[in-house]
Structure formats: C-alpha cells, structure tokens
Write a protein that holds these residues in place. Structure first.
Motif, PDB file in Angstrom:
ATOM      1  N   TYR A 164       0.831  -1.205   0.000  1.00 13.88           N
ATOM      2  CA  TYR A 164       0.000   0.000   0.000  1.00 13.88           C
ATOM      3  C   TYR A 164       0.867   1.258   0.000  1.00 13.88           C
ATOM      4  O   TYR A 164       0.693   2.154  -0.832  1.00 13.88           O
ATOM      5  N   THR A 166      -2.589  -2.958  -6.735  1.00 17.48           N
ATOM      6  CA  THR A 166      -1.656  -1.839  -6.570  1.00 17.48           C
ATOM      7  C   THR A 166      -1.020  -1.554  -7.926  1.00 17.48           C
ATOM      8  O   THR A 166      -0.749  -2.469  -8.706  1.00 17.48           O
ATOM      9  N   VAL A 195      -3.766   2.497  -5.361  1.00 16.51           N
ATOM     10  CA  VAL A 195      -4.329   1.294  -4.747  1.00 16.51           C
ATOM     11  C   VAL A 195      -5.844   1.366  -4.939  1.00 16.51           C
ATOM     12  O   VAL A 195      -6.472   2.358  -4.545  1.00 16.51           O
ATOM     13  N   PHE A 203      -6.333  -1.972   4.199  1.00 12.78           N
ATOM     14  CA  PHE A 203      -6.355  -1.197   2.954  1.00 12.78           C
ATOM     15  C   PHE A 203      -7.376  -0.058   3.022  1.00 12.78           C
ATOM     16  O   PHE A 203      -7.173   0.995   2.427  1.00 12.78           O
TER      17      PHE A 203
END
Length: 212
Positions: A31, A103, A37, A133
């Motif tokens: 991340y 990603t 993302v 996330f």
C-alpha cells in the motif's frame, strides 16, 4: 518509452538473470510504496501497441479507490507488459464479476501493473487486511517494515518493524504469515513504530455497529 524499460528492469529483474523476480511484500508495504491502490474487476483485455509492442491493456470496472494522485482522473484502463519475463501480469480469471485488490504505478501518465504488484482477489483477504487497505495502512506509511529472510536479523531504527513471517513459516512459503494476515506496523506517536493487532479494533467496530 526508454523510461518504461528502465523502470521495469530496475523493479523486476534480478541482477544477472533475465527473468522476473519479486520479493514478498507485506500488504502495508504494498500500500505505502504504490502510487495507486484500488479495488476493481477485470472486464476486458486487448493488446496495446501505442505504448510499446507486446503490452496488454486491461479494461477495469473500478469499484473503490483507496489511493490515487490527482492527475489520474479515472482508472478505466491499466497496462502491463505482455511477457512474464518482463514482470507482465497475466490475468487468469474469466469471472468478470470477481473483485481484485490492485496496486499500480504511474509511468508516462499511464497506470501500470506488474506481477510484482499486490494483485489478489478481494474475497481472499482477511477481514483485518481489508480494514488495513481501507483505513489502517495509510496511517503507518511513516513506518518501515523490514523483511527478515534468515536469522539473525534486526531493526536499526525505532521506526522499523521486523517482519519475520518468512523465517517463522518456512514450511508454508507460499502462504502469508500472521504478521501479513493480522498485523499492521503503526506509529505510536512518540517516534516508535510497533506491530499492532487489528483484531481488537475490528471487533470493537463490529460490536458498535451491531449495538445500533
């Protein structure tokens, strides 16, 4: 075009070997180190030669964006090298309704994905990774997760968390370990980063929602 080739070689090739080599990433590292993302569905795939011969264009149905710079106005298309040796991502699923956590990076104003990225079905993530996330990982990007592949290993700064899944799970090398599945490296606000379980936070959120 030259910049694309250089970036791929630096990011994907192991020195002296003409094949793609990717180090495992904790999802928080994936991340924090990614420019984009998002969550989405792969709904189309076509060759795309306007960037470079042999590249693939994926058409996406984007359902949720967690991180993206302002200059990227939409995520309808993403691009990847067509060859696995160039770390090209080869999408295997034919289920167009399946959501993936993805990603990506930006190269020459194009959204690029590779097999070295964190691309996995959303449904296979643990509840703690999903919350990571969605909310948690972004708050830990001032911390650094340091992989440990063999003992002895150690951190050199209070802002580092030692990631030992690889040495603790040698018999399960293709599976994520407990730190990747359930922990985040968080900044405690006093210059110290430590591993923190997301389980208690998640249960608190669930209890609050059910109480109402």
């Amino acid at each position: 075009m030259f910049c694309i080739v250089v970036l791929l070689i630096v990011g994907c090739f192991s020195r002296g070997a003409w094949s793609c080599s990717c180090a495992p990433k904790h999802p928080q590292t994936a991340y924090c180190h990614s420019e984009i993302v998002f969550r989405g569905k792969f709904i189309g795939q076509t060759p795309h030669n306007s960037i470079r011969d042999g590249w693939v264009q994926y058409e996406m149905n984007t359902t949720k964006v967690y991180k993206c710079p302002d200059q990227i106005k939409d995520l309808q298309f993403v691009y990847s090298p067509g060859m696995e040796s160039l770390c090209g991502y080869q999408h295997q699923s034919t289920n167009k309704s399946q959501e993936f956590l993805i990603t990506a990076s930006i190269v020459n104003e194009q959204v690029m994905i590779t097999s070295c990225g964190y691309i996995t079905p959303w449904a296979t993530l643990t509840a703690f990774q999903k919350r990571g996330f969605q909310q948690v990982y972004q708050n830990g990007c001032s911390c650094q997760i340091v992989p440990c592949y063999s003992v002895p290993c150690e951190v050199t700064s209070d802002r580092q968390c030692l990631w030992t899944d690889s040495v603790m799970q040698r018999t399960h090398q293709n599976k994520e370990g407990p730190q990747a599945l359930h922990l985040a490296c968080v900044n405690k606000g006093n210059g110290l980063c430590t591993w923190e379980s997301q389980k208690s936070r998640l249960l608190t959120t669930i209890n609050k929602s059910t109480a109402h």
